[in-house]
Design an enzyme around this catalytic site. Sequence first.
Site, PDB file in Angstrom:
ATOM      1  N   ARG A  56     -13.258 -13.310  -1.762  1.00 11.90           N
ATOM      2  CA  ARG A  56     -14.152 -12.378  -1.101  1.00 11.90           C
ATOM      3  C   ARG A  56     -14.160 -11.048  -1.860  1.00 11.90           C
ATOM      4  O   ARG A  56     -13.233 -10.737  -2.602  1.00 11.90           O
ATOM      5  CB  ARG A  56     -13.707 -12.138   0.343  1.00 11.90           C
ATOM      6  CG  ARG A  56     -13.633 -13.400   1.193  1.00 11.90           C
ATOM      7  CD  ARG A  56     -13.114 -13.071   2.586  1.00 11.90           C
ATOM      8  NE  ARG A  56     -13.064 -14.243   3.458  1.00 11.90           N
ATOM      9  CZ  ARG A  56     -11.994 -15.017   3.602  1.00 11.90           C
ATOM     10  NH1 ARG A  56     -10.871 -14.742   2.931  1.00 11.90           N
ATOM     11  NH2 ARG A  56     -12.028 -16.068   4.409  1.00 11.90           N
TER      12      ARG A  56
ATOM     13  N   LYS B 135      -8.030 -12.298   4.876  1.00  3.40           N
ATOM     14  CA  LYS B 135      -8.220 -11.796   6.231  1.00  3.40           C
ATOM     15  C   LYS B 135      -6.915 -11.865   7.006  1.00  3.40           C
ATOM     16  O   LYS B 135      -6.145 -12.807   6.866  1.00  3.40           O
ATOM     17  CB  LYS B 135      -9.295 -12.619   6.948  1.00  3.40           C
ATOM     18  CG  LYS B 135     -10.704 -12.368   6.441  1.00  3.40           C
ATOM     19  CD  LYS B 135     -11.721 -13.110   7.283  1.00  3.40           C
ATOM     20  CE  LYS B 135     -13.146 -12.792   6.845  1.00  3.40           C
ATOM     21  NZ  LYS B 135     -14.150 -13.492   7.676  1.00  3.40           N
TER      22      LYS B 135
ATOM     23  N   HIS C 138     -21.311 -12.116  -2.542  1.00  2.00           N
ATOM     24  CA  HIS C 138     -20.834 -13.200  -1.682  1.00  2.00           C
ATOM     25  C   HIS C 138     -21.403 -14.545  -2.108  1.00  2.00           C
ATOM     26  O   HIS C 138     -20.750 -15.583  -1.927  1.00  2.00           O
ATOM     27  CB  HIS C 138     -21.207 -12.921  -0.225  1.00  2.00           C
ATOM     28  CG  HIS C 138     -20.423 -13.740   0.747  1.00  2.00           C
ATOM     29  ND1 HIS C 138     -19.056 -13.574   0.938  1.00  2.00           N
ATOM     30  CD2 HIS C 138     -20.786 -14.756   1.576  1.00  2.00           C
ATOM     31  CE1 HIS C 138     -18.628 -14.439   1.829  1.00  2.00           C
ATOM     32  NE2 HIS C 138     -19.655 -15.178   2.237  1.00  2.00           N
TER      33      HIS C 138
ATOM     34  N   ARG D 259     -19.169 -16.288  -4.420  1.00  2.00           N
ATOM     35  CA  ARG D 259     -18.111 -17.035  -3.720  1.00  2.00           C
ATOM     36  C   ARG D 259     -18.637 -18.407  -3.325  1.00  2.00           C
ATOM     37  O   ARG D 259     -17.951 -19.420  -3.507  1.00  2.00           O
ATOM     38  CB  ARG D 259     -17.657 -16.242  -2.494  1.00  2.00           C
ATOM     39  CG  ARG D 259     -16.698 -16.966  -1.545  1.00  2.00           C
ATOM     40  CD  ARG D 259     -16.231 -15.992  -0.472  1.00  2.00           C
ATOM     41  NE  ARG D 259     -15.692 -16.618   0.707  1.00  2.00           N
ATOM     42  CZ  ARG D 259     -14.429 -17.013   0.857  1.00  2.00           C
ATOM     43  NH1 ARG D 259     -13.574 -16.859  -0.136  1.00  2.00           N
ATOM     44  NH2 ARG D 259     -14.003 -17.552   1.981  1.00  2.00           N
TER      45      ARG D 259
ATOM     46  N   HIS E 259     -10.027 -20.133   4.230  1.00  2.00           N
ATOM     47  CA  HIS E 259     -10.656 -20.367   5.525  1.00  2.00           C
ATOM     48  C   HIS E 259      -9.601 -20.702   6.564  1.00  2.00           C
ATOM     49  O   HIS E 259      -8.670 -21.476   6.291  1.00  2.00           O
ATOM     50  CB  HIS E 259     -11.663 -21.515   5.444  1.00  2.00           C
ATOM     51  CG  HIS E 259     -12.931 -21.146   4.744  1.00  2.00           C
ATOM     52  ND1 HIS E 259     -13.781 -22.086   4.190  1.00  2.00           N
ATOM     53  CD2 HIS E 259     -13.515 -19.934   4.503  1.00  2.00           C
ATOM     54  CE1 HIS E 259     -14.817 -21.468   3.647  1.00  2.00           C
ATOM     55  NE2 HIS E 259     -14.673 -20.173   3.822  1.00  2.00           N
TER      56      HIS E 259
ATOM     57  N   TYR F 124     -19.888 -26.960   2.712  1.00  8.72           N
ATOM     58  CA  TYR F 124     -20.065 -27.333   1.315  1.00  8.72           C
ATOM     59  C   TYR F 124     -20.190 -28.854   1.150  1.00  8.72           C
ATOM     60  O   TYR F 124     -20.774 -29.328   0.183  1.00  8.72           O
ATOM     61  CB  TYR F 124     -18.912 -26.772   0.472  1.00  8.72           C
ATOM     62  CG  TYR F 124     -18.881 -25.269   0.516  1.00  8.72           C
ATOM     63  CD1 TYR F 124     -19.854 -24.518  -0.135  1.00  8.72           C
ATOM     64  CD2 TYR F 124     -17.917 -24.592   1.259  1.00  8.72           C
ATOM     65  CE1 TYR F 124     -19.858 -23.129  -0.059  1.00  8.72           C
ATOM     66  CE2 TYR F 124     -17.918 -23.209   1.337  1.00  8.72           C
ATOM     67  CZ  TYR F 124     -18.891 -22.489   0.679  1.00  8.72           C
ATOM     68  OH  TYR F 124     -18.906 -21.116   0.761  1.00  8.72           O
TER      69      TYR F 124
END
Length: 361
Positions: free
Chosen positions: A201, A227, A297, A300, A324, A333
């Site tokens: 990110r 995150k 983004h 990514r 994730h 994906y």
Amino acid sequence: MFLITLLFFIILVKSIVYIDFSVLTYRMKPNFFDEMPARAKEFLNYQSVIKNRSFATVQQYCFDLRLFFKFLRCKELGLDEKEIAEDNPQLIISGFTDDDYDEITLGDAYEFLSYCLQDRNNKEKARARKVSSLRSFFKYLKMNGIIQDNPMVNLDSPKLKKSLPKYLTVEQSKKLLSVIDGTNRERDYCIITLLLNCGMRLSELVSLDYNKICFTDDAAYIVITGKGNKERTVYLNHACISAVNAYMRVRAKDGVIDKNALFLSNRMTRISPKTVQHLVEVYLDKAGLGNMGFSVHKLRHTAATLMYQTGKVDVLALKEILGHENLNTTQIYTHLLDEQLKKAVEANPLADIDADNNGKK
């Protein structure tokens, strides 16, 4: 002795909470945090200190709850909802009490979401975020015995449109890398190479420290803080190692203000997200890829898509690489490949033949 230890622990916890309040107050938009009700401040602080949410997430909670409280106050005073956007000084929300929270209903939440749709033109994603904020806040109130019943338990979230992520092809990616030049060529080339190969990110890229890149006898890897301050290890391929080495040879050593930062700005400070966004936009334009919906983004998305489709990376491994939390996020994906397979079958020249017409189109 036990009482002394307990007292010291309480003082320590209180000091941590106070420090975090000051940080949130400093970083939030002017008065946004200060004007929040006491229970909302506690909730925001809990998310920051205990749940370890990122500042961006806590800020979103603050914005969403502030708007909700102002909406309720507007209803209570019988004012036009346009007064919310104009920040009418009558809409004071700091005085919300525990009894007020007990009186909030599920209907209030749906009225609020209707206001967000009709008056603020919020799309599905923005309204879904507000639903998440309300659910989290009222769950916190229930957990701490502040309300008897949680009215948001049955609050439904807007159905989100499923859209496949936009990404660069291999040829487009190579073209993007080929146009990088200028005084910061090595830095910019390294940035875009890492984005295209590691799928990190933007926030993760700018927060990289140079000592987080590790070289061993048989591998090189980078430790990324994602995150919730969760760390993950992503191994570097030849392209990344080459780009990092080329950049480190020219990276400034004297006069550096943020000495730990991997990527430096011209002011010798840690590079900012806006600078990275700008340089990516410039090179996309140079590569003839401007105004096509690509962004940082999307690089990514490109890394993830190419790893899955071309590299045949297992979806569980891809989940770990991308950081994730939920496998469902990574599954998009796999849908990309399904869509391509569907189009491939439809591209067959025999695809339009109708059985009822004896093989005729």
